[in-house]
Design an enzyme around this catalytic site. Structure first.
Site, PDB file in Angstrom:
ATOM      1  N   GLN A 160       1.490   5.668  -8.224  1.00 42.29           N
ATOM      2  CA  GLN A 160       1.038   5.168  -6.922  1.00 42.29           C
ATOM      3  C   GLN A 160      -0.338   4.548  -7.157  1.00 42.29           C
ATOM      4  OE1 GLN A 160       2.066   4.644  -3.792  1.00 42.29           O
ATOM      5  NE2 GLN A 160       0.023   3.902  -3.328  1.00 42.29           N
ATOM      6  N   GLN A 162      -2.112   2.045  -5.018  1.00 46.11           N
ATOM      7  CA  GLN A 162      -2.991   1.819  -3.875  1.00 46.11           C
ATOM      8  C   GLN A 162      -3.648   3.141  -3.461  1.00 46.11           C
ATOM      9  OE1 GLN A 162      -1.050   0.347  -0.308  1.00 46.11           O
ATOM     10  NE2 GLN A 162      -2.886  -0.672   0.417  1.00 46.11           N
ATOM     11  N   GLY A 289       5.536   7.022   3.136  1.00 40.20           N
ATOM     12  CA  GLY A 289       6.837   6.591   3.624  1.00 40.20           C
ATOM     13  C   GLY A 289       7.366   5.536   2.675  1.00 40.20           C
ATOM     14  N   GLY A 290       6.536   4.542   2.455  1.00 38.48           N
ATOM     15  CA  GLY A 290       6.919   3.472   1.547  1.00 38.48           C
ATOM     16  C   GLY A 290       5.699   2.835   0.923  1.00 38.48           C
ATOM     17  N   MET A 291       5.911   2.149  -0.176  1.00 37.85           N
ATOM     18  CA  MET A 291       4.832   1.418  -0.849  1.00 37.85           C
ATOM     19  C   MET A 291       5.413   0.086  -1.316  1.00 37.85           C
ATOM     20  SD  MET A 291       1.718   1.242  -1.833  1.00 37.85           S
ATOM     21  CE  MET A 291       1.201  -0.341  -2.511  1.00 37.85           C
ATOM     22  N   GLU A 292       4.726  -0.982  -0.899  1.00 36.73           N
ATOM     23  CA  GLU A 292       5.260  -2.334  -1.018  1.00 36.73           C
ATOM     24  C   GLU A 292       5.120  -2.941  -2.415  1.00 36.73           C
ATOM     25  OE1 GLU A 292       2.581  -1.278   0.652  1.00 36.73           O
ATOM     26  OE2 GLU A 292       0.962  -2.748   0.658  1.00 36.73           O
ATOM     27  N   ASN A 293       5.415  -2.219  -3.466  1.00 36.76           N
ATOM     28  CA  ASN A 293       5.266  -2.790  -4.799  1.00 36.76           C
ATOM     29  C   ASN A 293       6.150  -4.041  -4.914  1.00 36.76           C
ATOM     30  OD1 ASN A 293       3.447  -0.730  -5.668  1.00 36.76           O
ATOM     31  ND2 ASN A 293       5.199   0.666  -5.722  1.00 36.76           N
ATOM     32  N   HIS A 316       8.939  -2.814   7.353  1.00 36.19           N
ATOM     33  CA  HIS A 316       7.492  -2.773   7.134  1.00 36.19           C
ATOM     34  C   HIS A 316       7.142  -3.175   5.691  1.00 36.19           C
ATOM     35  CE1 HIS A 316       3.349  -1.141   7.778  1.00 36.19           C
ATOM     36  NE2 HIS A 316       3.443  -0.919   6.474  1.00 36.19           N
ATOM     37  N   GLU A 317       7.768  -2.523   4.734  1.00 35.58           N
ATOM     38  CA  GLU A 317       7.426  -2.824   3.331  1.00 35.58           C
ATOM     39  C   GLU A 317       7.831  -4.254   2.972  1.00 35.58           C
ATOM     40  OE1 GLU A 317       5.403  -0.757   2.411  1.00 35.58           O
ATOM     41  OE2 GLU A 317       5.987   0.933   3.668  1.00 35.58           O
ATOM     42  N   HIS A 320       5.221  -6.704   4.031  1.00 35.09           N
ATOM     43  CA  HIS A 320       4.077  -6.778   3.107  1.00 35.09           C
ATOM     44  C   HIS A 320       4.271  -7.846   2.029  1.00 35.09           C
ATOM     45  CE1 HIS A 320       1.208  -3.700   4.206  1.00 35.09           C
ATOM     46  NE2 HIS A 320       2.092  -2.723   4.182  1.00 35.09           N
ATOM     47  N   GLU A 339      -2.411  -4.140   6.917  1.00 34.50           N
ATOM     48  CA  GLU A 339      -1.508  -3.268   7.674  1.00 34.50           C
ATOM     49  C   GLU A 339      -1.242  -3.724   9.111  1.00 34.50           C
ATOM     50  OE1 GLU A 339       0.342  -1.274   6.205  1.00 34.50           O
ATOM     51  OE2 GLU A 339      -0.697  -0.990   4.297  1.00 34.50           O
ATOM     52  N   ASP A 396      -9.023   5.779   0.860  1.00 32.72           N
ATOM     53  CA  ASP A 396      -7.947   6.520   1.523  1.00 32.72           C
ATOM     54  C   ASP A 396      -8.350   7.006   2.914  1.00 32.72           C
ATOM     55  OD1 ASP A 396      -5.807   6.514  -0.139  1.00 32.72           O
ATOM     56  OD2 ASP A 396      -5.639   8.702  -0.159  1.00 32.72           O
ATOM     57  N   TYR A 404      -3.439   0.049  11.351  1.00 31.32           N
ATOM     58  CA  TYR A 404      -2.027  -0.216  11.629  1.00 31.32           C
ATOM     59  C   TYR A 404      -1.815  -0.612  13.091  1.00 31.32           C
ATOM     60  CZ  TYR A 404      -0.709   1.974   7.172  1.00 31.32           C
ATOM     61  OH  TYR A 404      -0.563   2.266   5.849  1.00 31.32           O
ATOM     62  N   ARG A 576       5.528  13.898   1.699  1.00 31.18           N
ATOM     63  CA  ARG A 576       5.078  12.719   2.449  1.00 31.18           C
ATOM     64  C   ARG A 576       3.851  13.100   3.271  1.00 31.18           C
ATOM     65  NH1 ARG A 576       8.804   9.127   6.599  1.00 31.18           N
ATOM     66  NH2 ARG A 576       7.207   7.575   7.053  1.00 31.18           N
TER      67      ARG A 576
HETATM   68  N1  BES Z   1       0.725   0.233   1.761  1.00 36.66           N
HETATM   69  C1  BES Z   1       1.058   1.333   2.581  1.00 36.66           C
HETATM   70  C2  BES Z   1       0.850   2.656   1.901  1.00 36.66           C
HETATM   71  C3  BES Z   1      -0.575   2.935   1.451  1.00 36.66           C
HETATM   72  C4  BES Z   1      -1.668   2.565   2.204  1.00 36.66           C
HETATM   73  C5  BES Z   1      -0.783   3.601   0.270  1.00 36.66           C
HETATM   74  C6  BES Z   1      -2.967   2.835   1.749  1.00 36.66           C
HETATM   75  C7  BES Z   1      -2.065   3.877  -0.179  1.00 36.66           C
HETATM   76  C8  BES Z   1      -3.160   3.485   0.564  1.00 36.66           C
HETATM   77  C9  BES Z   1       2.496   1.245   3.091  1.00 36.66           C
HETATM   78  O1  BES Z   1       2.925  -0.046   3.341  1.00 36.66           O
HETATM   79  C10 BES Z   1       2.564   1.960   4.399  1.00 36.66           C
HETATM   80  O2  BES Z   1       1.915   1.531   5.307  1.00 36.66           O
HETATM   81  N2  BES Z   1       3.352   3.019   4.471  1.00 36.66           N
HETATM   82  C11 BES Z   1       3.549   3.780   5.686  1.00 36.66           C
HETATM   83  C12 BES Z   1       4.858   3.432   6.340  1.00 36.66           C
HETATM   84  C13 BES Z   1       4.823   2.506   7.472  1.00 36.66           C
HETATM   85  C14 BES Z   1       6.198   2.356   8.101  1.00 36.66           C
HETATM   86  C15 BES Z   1       3.755   2.691   8.491  1.00 36.66           C
HETATM   87  C16 BES Z   1       3.640   5.237   5.325  1.00 36.66           C
HETATM   88  O3  BES Z   1       3.718   5.558   4.157  1.00 36.66           O
HETATM   89  O4  BES Z   1       3.656   6.056   6.233  1.00 36.66           O
HETATM   90 ZN    ZN Z   2       1.926  -0.814   5.099  1.00 33.66          ZN
END
Ligand code: BES
Ligand code: ZN
Length: 622
Positions: A160, A162, A289-293, A316-317, A320, A339, A396, A404, A576
């Protein structure tokens, strides 16, 4: 050029700090070549020497839990005698400049940033190589035993990156303003398959050797690797899923609308730039939840609900791929540009595929979450500004609902002011014009004025939205008929102390979540029992509904239906962060830190560092 004049007084440009200070500040020409704004979260001085391409050559040792190998960079050298990379918890064993060994040094260790790795080069140096290995303190990597996976037969590893964790597995200039292409050679045990944010294999190789190519330039936080006993199943000729064997068909069904999502996204804001869009579902400890690699989104298995009701995460991903991966926040203070735009885009994809009712429910739930977050920041209102100030802090900390959902509301308010047609044209051009580059909040404001607000003579309080706390009075109203009906059902249950199950027939996940979240503060244990008897929320197979129900159970001391055991199982298996921190926060607010710590002690070994760090702080765990 206008930009630089605006920026200079506000941000001391990156490179000026050292070399230029010795010469003079005067030369405008010199300034005009400098294009990196000050970066509070990286030691790199890319205006002097910047990495442009990475060749990674690494091997994974699952028994020692170490990645070792070398990273070779092609660099853009602006007559520099040194190049600075970021490094954290790495053992650096050797450095080379154009193939010849050279000297290097590591600065003092900073808790957030790690160490500056300074490598001596000459004005002519074109490539550098760093030999290194990771350590057991690495923050990006999570090494999972077979037991911690779904199929329980083979170990697993994922990264991970980011926000600033890539430096804990690759020495690199770890700023979102950096853009590099990369190739990688990765050696893994031959029972496992390796995939990256790059062109990927769809089958295992015989010898566990994999080669990767990412030909489009990406920011270092988007370099990603996952290794496990996984298989691939295509959805269309450009979309598909990776998962452990026992999950593959379920995942394939859950995400079967992925191609339609890409088509909807392209219809909105232009061509998908990354050719392939795949998703890998990771073991349950994945902290997000997800990471947009790029090319390969990483996702939590908690969205595999069986009924496609949590797939807005994929939208969402995918979004990105434009907001974030094409147009990237310049610094983590500008995170809302990644975001907020992505949530807006996500809602538009969901509306295009499933209609306004679903999109409005999602937006309404997000708005409520935003209000709760703002309420939670009552004593520190600065945290509710869209533009962050995270210097000296962990980026973080900025990952709250603010970037968001306040970001979303800002864009939706502008959309309603201008009308969709103009707003969509504006966004499409915005992505096209800035593709493969970075955007700062200040440049965005200039762009917004020139290309939308001033252009159509519209008056809008952009600065208030971005630089002040809370929500401006002109915010869009987000109304959902379906969720209004849910609130009426709550009223009825509370007033009558009876549950009429016909009223909840055909409810979707979003209605259930809204129902649980809006149970009144003075709900009684009797009423919670009534509800759980009727709907068995304690055993909900939907992770989102279960999570909000567990939050209520903890808050209101509800112990029926073996809920305590379910809460513990949930916290021990799922990593999560948003889910588990919500439940641990409920424990804390109910003065039950001791109970929380008893569970956390068992759960912590299953958590990725990102989640463990958050919960350590929350519960005061030492
Ligand atoms: N890029 C983010 C995850 C992230 C943000 C990782 C900052 C590390 C630092 C990802 O796109 C994201 O926003 N994930 C959300 C899901 C979304 C549907 C709101 C999550 O993981 O909850
Ligand atoms: Zn995001």
């Amino acid at each position: 050029m206008k930009l630089l004049y605006i920026c200079c007084p506000l941000f001391v440009l990156f490179s000026i700090a050292q070399t230029v200070a010795q010469h003079s500040h005067s030369s405008k020409e010199k300034h005009n070549h400098l294009h990196f704004v000050e970066e509070p979260h990286s030691y790199a001085q890319p205006n002097e020497a910047a990495i442009k391409h990475l060749d990674l050559d690494i091997a994974l040792d699952f028994s020692a839990k170490i990645i070792s190998g070398k990273a070779t960079y092609q660099i853009e050298n602006n007559n520099a005698k040194q190049i600075i990379l970021d490094s954290k918890f790495l053992n650096i064993t050797k450095a080379e400049a154009d193939g010849k060994e050279t000297t290097f040094s590591l600065s003092e260790f900073d808790k957030q940033l790690g160490q500056a790795l300074t490598i001596d080069i000459t004005k002519e140096t074109k490539t550098i190589t760093v030999h290194y290995e990771t350590t057991d303190k690495t923050e990006a990597l999570q090494w999972l035993s077979a037991q911690q996976t779904t199929d329980k037969t083979h170990p697993f590893l994922f990264t991970q990156g980011q926000a600033i964790l890539t430096r804990t597995w690759i020495p690199i200039q770890d700023s979102p303003q950096i853009r590099i292409t990369y190739n990688a050679k990765v050696q893994v045990p031959k029972q496992l398959m390796a995939v990256m944010s790059a062109e990927n294999p769809t089958k295992k190789t015989e010898d566990g050797r994999y080669t990767f190519k990412m030909k489009q330039a990406i920011s270092p936080y988007l370099i990603a690797l996952a290794v496990g006993d996984i298989e691939y199943k295509a959805i269309s000729d450009r979309t598909g899923v990776y998962a452990e064997k026992s999950m593959l068909d379920k995942v394939h069904y859950e995400f079967s609308d992925m191609e339609k999502m890409v088509v909807a996204a392209e219809n909105l804001y232009g061509k998908y730039a990354w050719e392939q869009f795949d998703v890998i579902v990771l073991p349950p400890s994945f902290p997000f939840g997800g990471m947009e690699n790029p090319r390969l989104t990483f996702a939590t298995p908690t969205v595999i609900a069986g009924d496609k009701s949590l797939t807005s995460l994929i939208a969402h991903e995918l979004a990105h791929s434009w907001s974030g991966n094409l147009v990237t926040n310049a610094t983590w203070d500008d995170f809302w540009l990644n975001e907020g735009f992505t949530v807006y885009f996500e809602m538009r994809i969901m509306e295009a595929l499933y209609g306004k009712d679903r999109a409005n429910m999602l937006a309404h739930i997000a708005h409520q979450q935003l209000n709760d977050e703002i309420e939670g920041f009552k004593k520190t209102p600065d945290e509710t500004k869209l533009k962050h100030n995270l210097k000296g802090r962990n980026p973080d900390d900025g990952m709250t609902s603010i970037p968001y959902d306040k970001g979303y509301l800002f864009l939706r308010t502008i959309e309603e002011l201008t009308g969709r047609e103009k707003f969509d044209a504006f966004l499409k051009t915005y992505f096209e014009t800035h593709a493969f580059s970075t955007m700062s909040t200040e440049r965005f404001i200039v762009y917004l004025n020139e290309n939308l607000l001033d252009k159509y003579g519209l008056d809008f309080n952009t600065e208030e939205w971005i630089y002040t706390a809370g929500l401006p009075a002109n915010k869009a109203i987000i109304q959902s008929d379906k969720l209004d009906k849910v609130e009426a059902v709550i009223q009825q249950i509370v007033a009558s102390n009876k549950v009429d199950a016909t009223l909840t027939k055909n409810w979707t996940t979003q209605e259930w979540v809204h129902f649980v979240k809006n149970l009144p503060n003075n709900i009684t244990i009797g009423q919670l029992t009534l509800i759980d008897d009727a709907f068995d929320l304690t055993h909900s197979s939907n992770s989102y509904i279960a999570m909000v129900w567990y939050e209520k159970a903890v808050t209101h001391n509800y112990h029926g239906n073996e809920v305590d055991k379910n809460i513990e199982d949930f916290l021990v298996t799922v990593g999560r962060r948003w889910y588990v921190s919500t439940i641990y926060k409920a424990f804390k607010n109910a003065d039950k830190v001791k109970e929380a710590l008893a569970i956390y002690t068992k759960a912590r070994p299953n958590y990725h560092s990102v989640t463990a760090n958050t919960i350590d702080d929350l519960l005061g765990y030492k």
